[in-house]
Design a protein around this motif. Structure first.
Motif, PDB file in Angstrom:
ATOM      1  N   ALA A   7       0.841  -1.194   0.000  1.00 29.05           N
ATOM      2  CA  ALA A   7       0.000   0.000   0.000  1.00 29.05           C
ATOM      3  C   ALA A   7       0.872   1.238   0.000  1.00 29.05           C
ATOM      4  O   ALA A   7       2.037   1.194   0.391  1.00 29.05           O
ATOM      5  N   PRO A   8       0.329   2.380  -0.449  1.00 28.05           N
ATOM      6  CA  PRO A   8       1.116   3.614  -0.430  1.00 28.05           C
ATOM      7  C   PRO A   8       1.423   4.032   0.992  1.00 28.05           C
ATOM      8  O   PRO A   8       0.725   3.640   1.933  1.00 28.05           O
ATOM      9  N   PRO A   9       2.481   4.783   1.170  1.00 30.17           N
ATOM     10  CA  PRO A   9       2.820   5.242   2.509  1.00 30.17           C
ATOM     11  C   PRO A   9       1.726   6.120   3.077  1.00 30.17           C
ATOM     12  O   PRO A   9       0.952   6.717   2.330  1.00 30.17           O
ATOM     13  N   GLY A  45       5.953  10.823  -1.600  1.00 27.22           N
ATOM     14  CA  GLY A  45       6.253   9.405  -1.665  1.00 27.22           C
ATOM     15  C   GLY A  45       5.138   8.553  -2.230  1.00 27.22           C
ATOM     16  O   GLY A  45       5.035   7.373  -1.885  1.00 27.22           O
ATOM     17  N   THR A  46       4.306   9.146  -3.101  1.00 31.10           N
ATOM     18  CA  THR A  46       3.226   8.393  -3.727  1.00 31.10           C
ATOM     19  C   THR A  46       3.327   8.484  -5.241  1.00 31.10           C
ATOM     20  O   THR A  46       3.927   9.415  -5.791  1.00 31.10           O
ATOM     21  N   PHE A  47       2.720   7.525  -5.904  1.00 31.64           N
ATOM     22  CA  PHE A  47       2.674   7.446  -7.366  1.00 31.64           C
ATOM     23  C   PHE A  47       1.211   7.503  -7.768  1.00 31.64           C
ATOM     24  O   PHE A  47       0.417   6.626  -7.415  1.00 31.64           O
ATOM     25  N   THR A  48       0.842   8.552  -8.495  1.00 36.68           N
ATOM     26  CA  THR A  48      -0.545   8.741  -8.919  1.00 36.68           C
ATOM     27  C   THR A  48      -0.616   8.802 -10.435  1.00 36.68           C
ATOM     28  O   THR A  48       0.150   9.533 -11.072  1.00 36.68           O
ATOM     29  N   ALA A  49      -1.534   8.038 -11.015  1.00 40.12           N
ATOM     30  CA  ALA A  49      -1.820   8.118 -12.441  1.00 40.12           C
ATOM     31  C   ALA A  49      -3.074   8.958 -12.638  1.00 40.12           C
ATOM     32  O   ALA A  49      -4.005   8.895 -11.831  1.00 40.12           O
ATOM     33  N   VAL A  50      -3.087   9.756 -13.701  1.00 39.61           N
ATOM     34  CA  VAL A  50      -4.238  10.586 -14.041  1.00 39.61           C
ATOM     35  C   VAL A  50      -4.750  10.128 -15.400  1.00 39.61           C
ATOM     36  O   VAL A  50      -3.992  10.105 -16.375  1.00 39.61           O
ATOM     37  N   MET A  51      -6.038   9.778 -15.442  1.00 36.81           N
ATOM     38  CA  MET A  51      -6.616   9.248 -16.672  1.00 36.81           C
ATOM     39  C   MET A  51      -7.935   9.947 -16.972  1.00 36.81           C
ATOM     40  O   MET A  51      -8.542  10.576 -16.111  1.00 36.81           O
ATOM     41  N   GLY A  52      -8.369   9.794 -18.199  1.00 41.15           N
ATOM     42  CA  GLY A  52      -9.654  10.332 -18.610  1.00 41.15           C
ATOM     43  C   GLY A  52      -9.798  10.216 -20.105  1.00 41.15           C
ATOM     44  O   GLY A  52      -8.810  10.034 -20.827  1.00 41.15           O
ATOM     45  N   ALA A 220       0.719   2.500 -10.442  1.00 39.39           N
ATOM     46  CA  ALA A 220       0.554   3.591  -9.482  1.00 39.39           C
ATOM     47  C   ALA A 220      -0.126   3.105  -8.207  1.00 39.39           C
ATOM     48  O   ALA A 220      -0.745   2.040  -8.169  1.00 39.39           O
ATOM     49  N   HIS A 221      -0.004   3.904  -7.147  1.00 38.99           N
ATOM     50  CA  HIS A 221      -0.735   3.631  -5.914  1.00 38.99           C
ATOM     51  C   HIS A 221      -2.226   3.881  -6.094  1.00 38.99           C
ATOM     52  O   HIS A 221      -3.062   3.204  -5.518  1.00 38.99           O
ATOM     53  N   ARG A 222      -2.533   4.947  -6.864  1.00 41.24           N
ATOM     54  CA  ARG A 222      -3.929   5.284  -7.097  1.00 41.24           C
ATOM     55  C   ARG A 222      -4.061   5.902  -8.482  1.00 41.24           C
ATOM     56  O   ARG A 222      -3.088   6.375  -9.068  1.00 41.24           O
TER      57      ARG A 222
END
Length: 258
Positions: A7-9, A45-52, A220-222
Motif C-alpha cells: 500500500a502507499p505510505p 512518496g506516492t505514485f498517482t496516475a491521471v486518466m480520462g 501507481a498507488h492510485r
C-alpha cells in the motif's frame, strides 16, 4: 526493479496541491472550460496516475500542476509554497530545481552525450554538475556503460531511461510524467514503469503521471479520473481490469481540451 504490491505510505507532508483550479481558454460563448474547479492533494512518496477520455482535461491538469500553465482561477501549491502567483523567472527557477519532467518524446538534446543530457538540469538550475550522481543514476537505470553515447545511438526505451535519470538528477520534490510510455512497446514500457515506481519505493519520490493505458496506470498507488474538466473518481490499488472498467464508464465529451 519490480512493481510492489504494498500500500502507499501514509499521508505526510503534501508534495503538490491544487485548490479550486480552473482553466478556461477563450472568452464568451466560444470559451472552452478545460478544468472546472479541481481540488486534489498528492502526498509525498506516492505514485498517482491521471486518466480520462480524450478531451477530459488531463494534459491541462498536468501543465497547471507542474507550473507550465497558469490557472484561470484557484491556486497550486508545491511543497507548501503557492506557485500560482510567482513571476516567470522565479517559476522557471523553481521548475528547474524542484520539479522533474518525463515526456513521451524524450526531449533529449541530440548534440549532447547521454551524461551531458542527464547533467543539463543541474547546469540550467545553476547547480554544480555532479558527474558522480549522474553516473550513479545512469547505472541505476541500466545505462552505466552508455555515458558517452549520443541519443541517436540508443533505442527508444534507452532514451526514456536517460530522460528518467535526467528528471532525478536535481533530486526533485515531484516528477511529472506525460504519457512516458506512449512511444514504447509493451515490454520496454513495463521496464520504464518499473523504474518510475522504483523512484517512489526506493527514493521516496512523488510521481504524477498522465496516461491512457490501464496497464501503465496499474503501476501507481492510485488513479484519478477526469471527465469534463472535473475529478470523476479515484481508484486505490488499481489493476488493469479495474482501470479499464472505470474508463469504459466515462463517456467522452465534446468541446473540451485534453
Amino acid at each position: 526493479m519490480f512493481r510492489s504490491a504494498s500500500a502507499p505510505p501514509p499521508p505526510g507532508d503534501c508534495a503538490v496541491e491544487l485548490r479550486g483550479v480552473r482553466r478556461t481558454y477563450g472568452r464568451g460563448g466560444s470559451a472552452v472550460h478545460a478544468l472546472r474547479g479541481v481540488d486534489v492533494r498528492f502526498a509525498r512518496g506516492t505514485f498517482t496516475a491521471v486518466m480520462g477520455p480524450s478531451g477530459s482535461g488531463k494534459s491541462t491538469f498536468l501543465q497547471c500542476a507542474a507550473g507550465l500553465d497558469r490557472p484561470t482561477a484557484g491556486t497550486v501549491w508545491l511543497g507548501g509554497e503557492e506557485i500560482t502567483g510567482l513571476g516567470e523567472n522565479r517559476l522557471t527557477e523553481l521548475r528547474r530545481s524542484r520539479v522533474g519532467f518525463v515526456f513521451q518524446s524524450f526531449n533529449l538534446l541530440p548534440s549532447l552525450t547521454v551524461l551531458q543530457n542527464v547533467l543539463l538540469p543541474r547546469r540550467l538550475a545553476g547547480l554544480r554538475p555532479d558527474r558522480r550522481r549522474a553516473a550513479e543514476l545512469l547505472a541505476r537505470v541500466g545505462l552505466g556503460e552508455y555515458e558517452r553515447r549520443r541519443p541517436a545511438e540508443l533505442s527508444g526505451g534507452q532514451q526514456q531511461r536517460v530522460a528518467l535519470a535526467r528528471a532525478l538528477v536535481t533530486e526533485p520534490e515531484v516528477i511529472f510524467a506525460d504519457e512516458p510510455t506512449g512511444a514504447l512497446d509493451s515490454r520496454t514500457a513495463g521496464e520504464v514503469l518499473a523504474l518510475l515506481r522504483g523512484t517512489v519505493d526506493e527514493f521516496g519520490a512523488t510521481v504524477v503521471m498522465v496516461t491512457h493505458d490501464p496497464v501503465a496506470a496499474s503501476y501507481a498507488h492510485r488513479v484519478l479520473f477526469l471527465a469534463d474538466g472535473l475529478l470523476a473518481g479515484q481508484l486505490d490499488g488499481p489493476t488493469p481490469a479495474a482501470v479499464a472498467d472505470r474508463m469504459v464508464a466515462l463517456a467522452p465529451s465534446a468541446g473540451a481540451v485534453s
